[in-house]
Design a protein around this motif. Structure first.
Motif, mmCIF file in Angstrom:
data_model
loop_
_atom_site.group_PDB
_atom_site.id
_atom_site.type_symbol
_atom_site.label_atom_id
_atom_site.label_comp_id
_atom_site.label_asym_id
_atom_site.label_seq_id
_atom_site.Cartn_x
_atom_site.Cartn_y
_atom_site.Cartn_z
ATOM 1 N N UNK A 57 14.298 61.109 21.063
ATOM 2 C CA UNK A 57 12.989 60.736 21.633
ATOM 3 C C UNK A 57 11.914 61.045 20.611
ATOM 4 N N UNK A 58 11.048 60.072 20.358
ATOM 5 C CA UNK A 58 9.974 60.377 19.424
ATOM 6 C C UNK A 58 8.766 59.464 19.614
ATOM 7 N N UNK A 59 7.582 60.004 19.412
ATOM 8 C CA UNK A 59 6.400 59.144 19.354
ATOM 9 C C UNK A 59 5.939 59.013 17.899
ATOM 10 N N UNK A 60 6.739 59.536 16.955
ATOM 11 C CA UNK A 60 6.438 59.393 15.515
ATOM 12 C C UNK A 60 7.581 58.596 14.885
ATOM 13 N N UNK A 61 7.595 57.299 15.173
ATOM 14 C CA UNK A 61 8.748 56.476 14.789
ATOM 15 C C UNK A 61 8.929 56.432 13.279
ATOM 16 N N UNK B 283 5.313 57.482 29.858
ATOM 17 C CA UNK B 283 6.171 57.616 28.669
ATOM 18 C C UNK B 283 5.356 57.594 27.394
ATOM 19 N N UNK B 284 5.912 58.192 26.389
ATOM 20 C CA UNK B 284 5.314 58.036 25.071
ATOM 21 C C UNK B 284 6.422 57.712 24.075
ATOM 22 N N UNK B 285 6.040 57.003 23.054
ATOM 23 C CA UNK B 285 6.978 56.759 21.971
ATOM 24 C C UNK B 285 8.159 55.888 22.344
#
Ligand SMILES: Nc1ncnc2c1ncn2[C@@H]1O[C@H](COP(=O)(O)OP(=O)(O)OP(=O)(O)O)[C@@H](O)[C@H]1O
Length: 304
Positions: A251-255, A219-221
């Motif tokens: 879904x995001x890895x750039x919170x 998983x990411x983010x």
């Protein structure tokens, strides 16, 4: 780290049911290893084969390179899912009785202190609460000062406070240098206690590794959950939210960037929920079904 316990291609069937279908893993000395999976995954059958209680149909289990022998058997401690104790005995008397079975046993008072049984050691064990009973059973499993401690779903049925207490106790015992093998269907328990896990489903291992590494690999983010509302075009185009029931999911890895955009676009943030992936999410991702029935499952962004 070299393998202390080595399990190779282990198999077990009950008539036509292949309960354990050729699983392999190794456990280094001094770690807490978890077998994680839903009911019927094959965890208890596996741990009972490792304990030498259940015969296996194929494969091998080696302790320091040797099959389980009498000497190693003396160095194993087991906390079963259910243990019948003699009626009318107090916790202290139960411990003394089990200690008498071994040529080398720990001092009963030391065990009472180690497992924090002081307040109820003289009580009839039938009057103990669930958490107190589990601590007594743990003390019984430790009576022969084992090198390896097997715990089969030790906190099932305990309330959250008793589970936390039990986890602290397991960590104290781990700090004594013991190797712990435990089964559980609680993902939070595995994440909290285990250095290494094997996730089982339907008799097979579907993931192996340290919980943190497994989560990072799959998983990411994070997942952001918002109450359903009209979302501005900029949010729709940038975040690709998914609607599910009363919520939007992003879904995001750039919170930080995502939250900034939501604020700029004046999205209603009341009830916003941000969550990292956990082992339940991993299990859901790998199998398409949940670990414990129907906990809240949140889909996470997939790296691969
Ligand atoms: N003695 C037995 N005879 C027949 N079937 C069995 C026996 N022991 C286990 N099984 C079956 O083997 C499968 C695996 O059971 P096992 O108890 O190992 O699973 P588990 O992962 O420990 O589940 P739980 O969390 O419910 O204890 C199940 O389908 C179970 O019904």
């Amino acid at each position: 780290m070299s393998a202390f316990i080595q399990v190779n291609n282990l198999r077990k069937s009950f008539k036509k049911l292949e309960a354990v279908q050729g699983i392999s893993f190794s456990v280094p000395k001094g770690i807490c290893f978890g077998l994680l999976g839903p009911n019927g995954a094959g965890k208890t059958t596996t741990i009972e084969m490792m304990e030498g209680i259940v015969d296996f149909d194929g494969g091998e289990i080696l302790y320091d390179g040797e099959p389980l022998n009498r000497a190693m058997n003396q160095r194993i401690g087991i906390q079963f899912q259910h243990t019948a104790l003699q009626d009318y005995l107090s916790g202290r008397e139960c411990l003394s009785m089990f200690a008498s079975f071994y040529s080398h046993a720990l001092d009963v008072q030391h065990l009472i202190e180690l497992c924090q049984l002081e307040d109820f050691a003289e009580q009839d064990h039938r009057k103990l609460s669930g958490g107190q009973k589990q601590r007594l059973l743990l003390a019984i499993a430790l009576v022969n000062d084992p090198q390896i401690l097997f715990l089969d779903e030790p906190t099932t049925g305990l309330d959250p406070h008793a589970r936390r207490n039990f986890w602290d106790l397991i960590n104290r015992i781990k700090a004594l240098g013991k190797t712990i093998v435990l089964t559980t269907h609680y993902m939070d328990e595995a994440e909290y206690l285990c250095d290494d896990i094997a996730i089982m489903d339907k008799g097979r291992i579907i993931a192996r590794g340290a919980p943190r590494d497994l989560l990072a690999e799959h998983f990411k983010g994070v997942l952001i959950r918002l109450r359903q509302q009209h979302l501005p075009e900029a949010v729709m185009a940038t975040c690709h939210p998914r609607q599910d029931g009363a919520y939007w999911f992003i879904n995001t890895d750039k919170v930080e960037q995502t939250l900034k955009l939501l604020v700029e676009e004046q999205v209603e943030l009341d009830g916003l929920h941000v969550k990292s992936a956990n082992l339940d999410d991993l299990f859901l991702k790998l199998t398409g079904h949940g670990l414990q029935g129907a906990p809240e499952q949140l889909e996470m962004a997939d790296v691969k």
